[in-house]
Design a protein around this motif. Structure first.
Motif, PDB file in Angstrom:
ATOM      1  N   GLN A 241       0.304  -8.877  17.477  1.00  0.00           N
ATOM      2  CA  GLN A 241      -0.926  -9.164  18.211  1.00  0.00           C
ATOM      3  C   GLN A 241      -0.715 -10.463  18.986  1.00  0.00           C
ATOM      4  O   GLN A 241      -0.369 -11.501  18.412  1.00  0.00           O
ATOM      5  N   SER A 242      -0.919 -10.416  20.304  1.00  0.00           N
ATOM      6  CA  SER A 242      -0.736 -11.608  21.125  1.00  0.00           C
ATOM      7  C   SER A 242      -1.852 -12.589  20.861  1.00  0.00           C
ATOM      8  O   SER A 242      -2.887 -12.255  20.265  1.00  0.00           O
ATOM      9  N   THR A 243      -1.673 -13.831  21.322  1.00  0.00           N
ATOM     10  CA  THR A 243      -2.710 -14.842  21.138  1.00  0.00           C
ATOM     11  C   THR A 243      -3.966 -14.501  21.925  1.00  0.00           C
ATOM     12  O   THR A 243      -5.042 -15.041  21.652  1.00  0.00           O
ATOM     13  N   LYS A 244      -3.851 -13.596  22.895  1.00  0.00           N
ATOM     14  CA  LYS A 244      -5.007 -13.158  23.695  1.00  0.00           C
ATOM     15  C   LYS A 244      -5.706 -11.949  23.081  1.00  0.00           C
ATOM     16  O   LYS A 244      -6.685 -11.447  23.622  1.00  0.00           O
ATOM     17  N   GLY A 245      -5.164 -11.444  21.965  1.00  0.00           N
ATOM     18  CA  GLY A 245      -5.785 -10.316  21.282  1.00  0.00           C
ATOM     19  C   GLY A 245      -5.222  -8.967  21.641  1.00  0.00           C
ATOM     20  O   GLY A 245      -5.691  -7.940  21.143  1.00  0.00           O
ATOM     21  N   ASP A 246      -4.195  -8.909  22.514  1.00  0.00           N
ATOM     22  CA  ASP A 246      -3.588  -7.630  22.880  1.00  0.00           C
ATOM     23  C   ASP A 246      -2.656  -7.141  21.777  1.00  0.00           C
ATOM     24  O   ASP A 246      -1.997  -7.937  21.103  1.00  0.00           O
ATOM     25  N   THR A 247      -2.604  -5.820  21.597  1.00  0.00           N
ATOM     26  CA  THR A 247      -1.654  -5.222  20.667  1.00  0.00           C
ATOM     27  C   THR A 247      -0.358  -4.947  21.412  1.00  0.00           C
ATOM     28  O   THR A 247      -0.333  -4.221  22.401  1.00  0.00           O
ATOM     29  N   MET A 248       0.731  -5.551  20.922  1.00  0.00           N
ATOM     30  CA  MET A 248       2.024  -5.466  21.589  1.00  0.00           C
ATOM     31  C   MET A 248       3.019  -4.705  20.713  1.00  0.00           C
ATOM     32  O   MET A 248       2.907  -4.674  19.484  1.00  0.00           O
ATOM     33  N   LEU A 249       3.981  -4.076  21.359  1.00  0.00           N
ATOM     34  CA  LEU A 249       5.070  -3.383  20.675  1.00  0.00           C
ATOM     35  C   LEU A 249       6.386  -3.920  21.209  1.00  0.00           C
ATOM     36  O   LEU A 249       6.630  -3.902  22.421  1.00  0.00           O
TER      37      LEU A 249
END
Length: 389
Positions: A241-249
């Protein structure tokens, strides 16, 4: 000046004044203050929760463990208590290291605060393990309750019992309300237990085997290992989870055999008529690809840059941190990784645990961040988040 307050007077200090006092204390000191009285306990808990939620994520530190050859792992003996050196580290989450003892009980230890937590339920019954015996060669004989393969020998319990372990939240914030999640067994399934439970619950996911898990906003996210790659590579997947709240792979591509020119090769290409003994070409991470989850389209979209963020991947709970442009320790737009190729850790006596470095998304290169010429680093290093402040 010495205070003459009685114990009842301490309990009457308003929460607002306590908060202003706590602002000048370290995290361990605030934890200690909880024991003064029930009023301080509740105020300290509220203060810790508020400050932790408003504190930006801090970059983790790399923990090296005492090595199999007896070396101290660059001072790791000062980090890990002696009682843990016989256990295998199965992950790190928040500011805690998670170990598995010889009887398959997970143990928690916070290296920053030097505190430990009582063991969680044994993972053995969930996997059909009847007994675990340690051999004279320091390996383990595991007896299962099925007929086809009732006994199996392995060097490390991690090989078939636990692939990754994380915590749902920081036990320091609420010791009575945290859980543990593991990817376990040869089928790489997911199991969960709440602190205080007597057993683990099989979550019975439909997309196993699983590669990675993260907990965010009281939700569990998991990624199945369905990446398709050619034989020369092994693909490993990480959820962040990025610091901006996005779910990353993050998709990590490891060359199964990599020569000195960082080229993946087949083993038969290393044989010649003059020398039938192949060159030593260990596995090595060559490249990463990063994607962001598009909830609207329900698809992964590749991203070419992380901006000022960097990822920290490996046996730890995958972490994304915003890095200052003035940082002299970490670089922005990069992926820092440690070795977690557990299936090949014991295949060769010359290398294992060595596959770590930093990948730049800007120039697409992998560089070393730990200056060592060792190819055999067991146990491998692990990223550990610092205490909340």
């Amino acid at each position: 000046k010495r205070c003459n307050f009685t114990s009842s007077k301490w309990a009457e200090i308003p929460s607002e004044i306590l908060d202003s006092i706590f602002e000048h204390l370290s995290f361990p000191d605030v934890l200690v203050s909880e024991s003064v009285c029930s009023h301080w306990f509740q105020t300290a808990k509220s203060f810790i929760s508020f400050k932790s939620q408003n504190q930006p994520p801090q970059a983790p530190s790399l923990k090296l463990f005492p090595q199999e050859d007896g070396t101290d792992g660059n001072g790791a003996s000062e980090i890990v208590p002696e009682e843990f050196t016989e256990n295998c580290c199965i992950g790190s989450s928040h500011s805690w290291l998670i170990f598995l003892d010889e009887r398959a009980f997970p143990l928690l230890f916070n290296p920053s605060l030097r505190i430990r937590h009582a063991q969680l339920p044994c993972i053995g019954p969930l996997l059909g393990v009847l007994d675990i015996e340690k051999s004279q060669e320091n390996g383990y004989y595991i007896t299962y309750d099925y007929q086809k393969n009732p006994i199996r020998y392995m060097n490390n319990l991690r090989e078939s019992l636990i692939h990754k372990a994380i915590l749902s939240s920081d036990p320091c914030l609420n010791i009575n309300n945290f859980g543990a999640v593991v990817i376990c067994g040869h089928k790489k399934k997911i199991a969960y237990c709440q602190n205080g439970d007597n057993s683990w619950t099989d979550l019975d996911g439909k997309h196993q085997p699983y590669e990675d898990i993260i907990c965010s906003r009281n939700q569990l996210y998991a990624i199945g290992s369905n990446a398709s790659v050619e034989y020369l590579y092994n693909a490993r997947l990480y959820l962040v989870q990025s610091t901006k709240g996005d779910t990353m792979l993050a998709a990590r591509f490891v060359g199964e055999l990599v020569n000195a020119d960082d080229e993946p090769v087949h083993e038969h290409d290393l044989l010649t008529e003059e020398d039938t003994h192949p060159l030593v070409c260990p596995y090595k991470t060559l490249v990463f690809h990063v994607y962001k989850l598009d909830l609207g389209q329900k698809s992964w979209v590749e991203v070419g840059s992380l901006g000022d963020e960097s990822l920290f991947l490996g046996a730890n709970q995958s972490t994304s941190v915003s890095i200052s442009s003035s940082s002299t320790i970490y670089k922005q737009n990069s992926i820092y990784f440690t070795d977690d190729y557990w299936d090949r850790m014991d295949e060769d006596y010359l290398y294992a645990g060595h596959d770590m470095g930093v990948f730049s998304l800007e120039n697409r290169n992998v560089e070393s961040f730990l200056h060592t010429h060792q190819l055999k680093i067991l146990p491998p290093p692990c990223w550990v988040n610092p205490s909340p402040w």
